[in-house]
Write a protein that holds these residues in place. Structure first.
Motif, PDB file in Angstrom:
ATOM      1  N   PRO A 162      20.099  -3.919  30.693  1.00  0.00           N
ATOM      2  CA  PRO A 162      20.810  -4.240  29.574  1.00  0.00           C
ATOM      3  C   PRO A 162      20.005  -4.255  28.306  1.00  0.00           C
ATOM      4  CG  PRO A 162      21.373  -5.794  31.324  1.00  0.00           C
ATOM      5  CD  PRO A 162      20.232  -5.031  31.667  1.00  0.00           C
ATOM      6  N   ALA A 163      20.632  -3.754  27.189  1.00  0.00           N
ATOM      7  CA  ALA A 163      19.946  -3.508  25.944  1.00  0.00           C
ATOM      8  C   ALA A 163      19.802  -4.680  25.250  1.00  0.00           C
ATOM      9  CB  ALA A 163      20.539  -2.458  25.399  1.00  0.00           C
ATOM     10  N   THR A 164      18.457  -5.292  24.848  1.00  0.00           N
ATOM     11  CA  THR A 164      18.195  -6.471  23.968  1.00  0.00           C
ATOM     12  C   THR A 164      18.705  -6.083  22.715  1.00  0.00           C
ATOM     13  OG1 THR A 164      15.994  -5.769  23.551  1.00  0.00           O
ATOM     14  CG2 THR A 164      16.401  -6.938  25.729  1.00  0.00           C
ATOM     15  N   ASP A 165      18.652  -7.079  21.824  1.00  0.00           N
ATOM     16  CA  ASP A 165      18.833  -6.996  20.294  1.00  0.00           C
ATOM     17  C   ASP A 165      17.700  -6.198  19.774  1.00  0.00           C
ATOM     18  OD1 ASP A 165      21.287  -8.310  20.442  1.00  0.00           O
ATOM     19  OD2 ASP A 165      20.819 -10.232  19.464  1.00  0.00           O
ATOM     20  N   ASP A 166      16.616  -6.420  20.343  1.00  0.00           N
ATOM     21  CA  ASP A 166      15.476  -5.571  19.553  1.00  0.00           C
ATOM     22  C   ASP A 166      15.511  -4.091  19.738  1.00  0.00           C
ATOM     23  OD1 ASP A 166      14.499  -8.102  18.556  1.00  0.00           O
ATOM     24  OD2 ASP A 166      13.055  -8.535  20.274  1.00  0.00           O
ATOM     25  N   ILE A 167      15.997  -3.844  20.972  1.00  0.00           N
ATOM     26  CA  ILE A 167      16.111  -2.367  21.437  1.00  0.00           C
ATOM     27  C   ILE A 167      17.114  -2.073  20.522  1.00  0.00           C
ATOM     28  CG2 ILE A 167      17.014  -0.754  23.078  1.00  0.00           C
ATOM     29  CD1 ILE A 167      15.571  -2.669  25.164  1.00  0.00           C
ATOM     30  N   LEU A 168      18.217  -2.533  20.442  1.00  0.00           N
ATOM     31  CA  LEU A 168      19.652  -1.905  19.348  1.00  0.00           C
ATOM     32  C   LEU A 168      18.815  -2.075  18.067  1.00  0.00           C
ATOM     33  CD1 LEU A 168      22.443  -4.092  20.967  1.00  0.00           C
ATOM     34  CD2 LEU A 168      21.763  -1.618  21.396  1.00  0.00           C
ATOM     35  N   ARG A 181      30.797  -2.323  19.921  1.00  0.00           N
ATOM     36  CA  ARG A 181      30.450  -1.592  18.613  1.00  0.00           C
ATOM     37  C   ARG A 181      30.135  -2.894  17.743  1.00  0.00           C
ATOM     38  NH1 ARG A 181      32.142  -0.167  13.778  1.00  0.00           N
ATOM     39  NH2 ARG A 181      31.526   1.646  13.055  1.00  0.00           N
ATOM     40  N   ARG A 182      31.021  -4.191  17.862  1.00  0.00           N
ATOM     41  CA  ARG A 182      30.970  -5.400  17.069  1.00  0.00           C
ATOM     42  C   ARG A 182      29.505  -5.803  16.979  1.00  0.00           C
ATOM     43  NH1 ARG A 182      33.575  -7.192  12.495  1.00  0.00           N
ATOM     44  NH2 ARG A 182      32.288  -8.903  12.098  1.00  0.00           N
ATOM     45  N   ARG A 183      28.893  -5.725  18.227  1.00  0.00           N
ATOM     46  CA  ARG A 183      27.391  -6.286  18.338  1.00  0.00           C
ATOM     47  C   ARG A 183      26.612  -5.527  17.413  1.00  0.00           C
ATOM     48  NH1 ARG A 183      24.091  -6.101  23.983  1.00  0.00           N
ATOM     49  NH2 ARG A 183      21.899  -6.832  22.897  1.00  0.00           N
ATOM     50  N   VAL A 184      26.584  -4.148  17.575  1.00  0.00           N
ATOM     51  CA  VAL A 184      25.802  -3.255  16.891  1.00  0.00           C
ATOM     52  C   VAL A 184      25.938  -3.330  15.512  1.00  0.00           C
ATOM     53  CG1 VAL A 184      24.912  -0.879  16.869  1.00  0.00           C
ATOM     54  CG2 VAL A 184      25.678  -1.601  18.945  1.00  0.00           C
ATOM     55  N   TYR A 185      27.259  -3.343  14.912  1.00  0.00           N
ATOM     56  CA  TYR A 185      27.907  -3.581  13.718  1.00  0.00           C
ATOM     57  C   TYR A 185      27.175  -4.726  13.021  1.00  0.00           C
ATOM     58  CZ  TYR A 185      30.694  -4.412   9.395  1.00  0.00           C
ATOM     59  OH  TYR A 185      30.998  -4.723   8.390  1.00  0.00           O
TER      60      TYR A 185
END
Length: 277
Positions: A231-237, A266-270
């Motif tokens: 799973p992608a972490t926030d740091d990776i994103l 998408r909301r998380r990435v936004y």
């Protein structure tokens, strides 16, 4: 409802011996043959002794406008066979809009199966065909291309693409940059023709070979799917967002690309893209 019918007829992608008797029979019985190029299709029909049907030019530039006219002909009870320059209509070729219009109007649609380039390339690739996704031609440039490539990075099914010879080098380079140099690929060209060839190796090797050997003919690329990813972490994103912003994408486009690439909400990435620095 009149007895009009729309028939999709697959034609050879190179070897005329692949034309089925059923396909010839369907063309002989049609009132109208809708085709991309009337001269080319006229020669094909003449080769198989089909002389009666009227030829109607329908190609990528006029298919939408001609769909209503085709429905009118079906309403008159006419049988319309649809062919393309090669292969199955509707697969990276005209036909899809005609089928949508005909079925919406309540007319029967019949399919005469036959050669399809991506199927032959897939089964000969040596890469799993258990689960696959057909992507057709990638967008040529811009955010559309960047986004599609990013989505393919996380795609775990086998991937099949079409490409023209003059764009092959750029596409292989882009795939290697996004999917990784070591991703397995089979590069097939000129299927069913005299110079049919399937080359297998990594994307890095394919890029090198494309420089050494001039691309000729129409190509089908079959790529192994992505391995299972953590799973992608926030740091990776956040790092991915920064990378795409540096490449010139807008914040919105970068958000869309990262969402597709990492298969996250998408909301998380936004929220990460708009978080205070």
């Amino acid at each position: 409802m009149a007895d009009g019918r729309l028939i999709l007829v697959a034609t050879p992608i190179g070897n005329l011996g692949d034309m089925s008797p059923r396909a010839v029979e369907a063309l002989q019985g049609a009132d109208v043959v809708a085709c991309e190029d009337t001269r080319r299709s006229g020669r094909l029909l003449a080769h198989f002794g089909v002389h009666a049907p009227r030829l109607l030019a329908i190609h990528e530039h006029n298919e939408f406008d001609k769909a209503d006219y085709v429905v009118e002909l079906l309403g008159e009870g006419q049988v319309i066979a649809v062919i393309t320059d090669a292969g199955m209509p509707g697969i990276s070729d005209p036909g899809e809009r005609l089928v949508a219009a005909a079925t919406t109007a309540g007319f029967e649609v019949e399919v005469i199966p036959g050669p399809v380039a991506f199927v032959g390339a897939l089964v000969a690739s040596g890469i799993s065909a258990t689960r696959f996704v057909f992507e057709g031609f990638l967008p040529r440039k811009g955010a559309g291309r960047t986004g599609r490539l990013a989505a393919l990075r996380a795609e775990q099914r086998t991937i099949v693409l079409y490409e023209a010879p003059h764009r092959l080098a750029a596409t292989l380079a882009d795939l290697a940059a996004v999917l990784g140099d070591g991703r397995q690929v089979a590069v097939a060209r000129e299927l069913t023709k005299m110079y049919e060839e399937t080359w297998r190796g990594t994307l890095a090797e394919a890029v090198e070979r494309c420089v050494a050997v001039e691309p000729r003919g129409e190509y089908v690329l079959t790529l192994a799917g992505a391995p299972d990813a953590a799973p992608a972490t926030d740091d990776i994103l956040i790092e991915a967002l920064a990378r795409y912003r540096e490449d010139g994408l807008s914040k919105r486009d970068a958000t869309d690309v990262v969402t597709a690439e990492y298969q996250v909400a998408r909301r998380r990435v936004y929220d990460l893209a708009n978080a205070p620095a």
